[in-house]
Motif scaffolding. Structure first.
Motif, short mmCIF file in Angstrom:
data_model
loop_
_atom_site.label_atom_id
_atom_site.label_comp_id
_atom_site.label_asym_id
_atom_site.label_seq_id
_atom_site.Cartn_x
_atom_site.Cartn_y
_atom_site.Cartn_z
N UNK A 143 0.77 -1.32 -0.03
CA UNK A 143 0.13 0.01 0.11
C UNK A 143 0.92 1.27 0.13
N UNK A 144 0.62 2.35 -0.74
CA UNK A 144 1.09 3.44 -0.92
C UNK A 144 0.20 4.69 -0.54
N UNK A 145 0.14 4.98 0.54
CA UNK A 145 -0.66 6.21 1.01
C UNK A 145 -0.29 7.41 0.03
N UNK A 146 -1.33 8.50 0.02
CA UNK A 146 -0.98 9.58 -0.85
C UNK A 146 0.50 10.24 -0.26
N UNK A 147 1.39 10.39 -1.26
CA UNK A 147 2.63 11.19 -0.49
C UNK A 147 2.24 12.59 -0.27
N UNK A 148 3.39 13.08 0.63
CA UNK A 148 3.34 14.25 1.32
C UNK A 148 4.41 15.29 0.78
N UNK A 149 4.10 16.11 -0.23
CA UNK A 149 5.11 16.68 -1.21
C UNK A 149 5.40 18.21 -0.34
N UNK A 150 6.67 18.38 -0.35
CA UNK A 150 7.19 19.64 0.60
C UNK A 150 7.20 20.84 -0.50
N UNK A 151 7.27 20.39 -1.56
CA UNK A 151 7.38 21.37 -2.73
C UNK A 151 6.02 21.67 -3.60
N UNK A 152 5.19 22.21 -3.10
CA UNK A 152 3.82 22.57 -3.90
C UNK A 152 2.83 21.69 -3.32
N UNK A 153 1.74 21.88 -3.98
CA UNK A 153 0.42 21.03 -3.59
C UNK A 153 0.62 19.47 -3.91
N UNK A 154 -0.24 18.60 -3.41
CA UNK A 154 -0.25 17.29 -3.54
C UNK A 154 -0.30 16.95 -5.27
N UNK A 155 0.37 16.04 -5.74
CA UNK A 155 0.37 15.48 -7.00
C UNK A 155 -0.66 14.73 -7.40
N UNK A 156 -1.32 15.00 -8.45
CA UNK A 156 -2.37 13.78 -8.92
C UNK A 156 -1.64 12.70 -9.63
N UNK A 157 -0.53 12.75 -9.84
CA UNK A 157 0.21 11.53 -10.61
C UNK A 157 0.63 10.27 -9.58
N UNK A 158 -0.26 10.21 -8.47
CA UNK A 158 0.25 9.34 -7.47
C UNK A 158 0.29 7.88 -8.27
N UNK A 159 -0.67 7.47 -9.27
CA UNK A 159 -0.42 6.41 -9.65
C UNK A 159 0.77 6.08 -10.64
N UNK A 160 1.43 7.17 -11.36
CA UNK A 160 2.67 7.03 -12.13
C UNK A 160 3.77 6.76 -10.92
N UNK A 161 3.63 7.38 -9.85
CA UNK A 161 4.54 7.26 -8.85
C UNK A 161 4.56 5.78 -8.10
N UNK A 162 3.39 5.27 -7.85
CA UNK A 162 3.34 3.87 -7.51
C UNK A 162 3.67 2.88 -8.24
N UNK A 163 3.32 2.94 -9.72
CA UNK A 163 3.90 2.16 -10.72
C UNK A 163 5.30 2.18 -10.86
N UNK A 164 6.08 3.18 -10.80
CA UNK A 164 7.56 3.36 -10.83
C UNK A 164 8.15 2.79 -9.47
N UNK A 165 7.69 3.05 -8.20
CA UNK A 165 7.97 2.30 -7.25
C UNK A 165 7.87 0.73 -7.19
N UNK A 166 6.85 0.23 -7.79
CA UNK A 166 6.67 -1.13 -7.87
C UNK A 166 7.53 -1.64 -8.82
N UNK A 167 7.71 -1.02 -10.12
CA UNK A 167 8.83 -1.35 -11.03
C UNK A 167 10.22 -1.47 -10.43
#
Length: 187
Positions: A143-167
């Motif tokens: 499980x990958x809860x929504x990331x907390x971004x220090x630079x700017x608002x939360x990013x809607x591309x969480x699915x891409x980030x999750x796919x990258x981490x899984x890869x």
């Protein structure tokens, strides 16, 4: 209590209880041994996304705009003690990790970029091949809860980030764990 089989011929019998496994996990966690820092120069050059703001700008354009093509560091650690359970067929574990990314400025200052919490379930199975004790590790869920971004608002591309981490986990993490699982001769 577990019943141990009676030996019928010369054999090696190994029994691990949950108490032993969880005591070891507690000791490693308490000692701070479940931490790892990864810098941009530690990734293979052929890996599709490097630890640089230019690469991670796909997930947070504000990061690339604010710090153009700067190196980054990733600090991996356990948030909680891993929980392990022993079954006759395998050792099952629940891992609770975090990944904190930093931008490394030219003066070596580290600026926080984002924090990810990652929870994973893994299974480890010991095997004996010839005279070698080995093991395999597999990822059975995460499980990958929504990331907390220090630079700017939360990013809607969480699915891409999750796919990258899984890869990355399947490409590097699991194979590395499997290559280091007990490649020693049984004596």
């Amino acid at each position: 209590p577990a019943a141990l089989s009676a030996p019928h011929e010369p054999m090696l019998l190994l029994a691990v209880t949950e108490f032993v496994a969880n005591s070891a996990a507690f000791a490693y966690f308490t000692a701070g041994a479940l931490r790892r820092n990864i810098s941009s120069d530690m990734l293979p050059r052929r890996f599709p996304i490097q630890l640089r703001t230019k690469s991670l700008g796909l997930f947070s354009p504000q990061l690339q705009e604010r710090y153009p093509d700067q190196p980054m560091e990733l600090h991996l650690s356990a948030r909680r003690q891993p929980l392990l359970s022993c079954r006759p067929d395998a050792l099952h574990g629940a891992l609770f990790g975090s990944a904190e990314a930093f931008v490394v400025l030219p003066n070596a200052t580290r600026v926080p970029a984002f924090l990810l919490n990652i929870d994973a379930n893994v299974t480890g199975k010991p095997t004996i091949t010839g005279n070698r004790l080995r093991g395999t590790v597999s990822l059975t869920g995460w499980a990958l809860p929504a990331p907390c971004w220090a630079q700017g608002p939360p990013v809607p591309q969480v699915k891409r980030l999750e796919t990258l981490l899984k890869f990355a986990l399947w490409l590097f993490g699991v194979p590395r764990a499997n290559s280091e699982c007990c490649p020693h001769p049984v004596v």
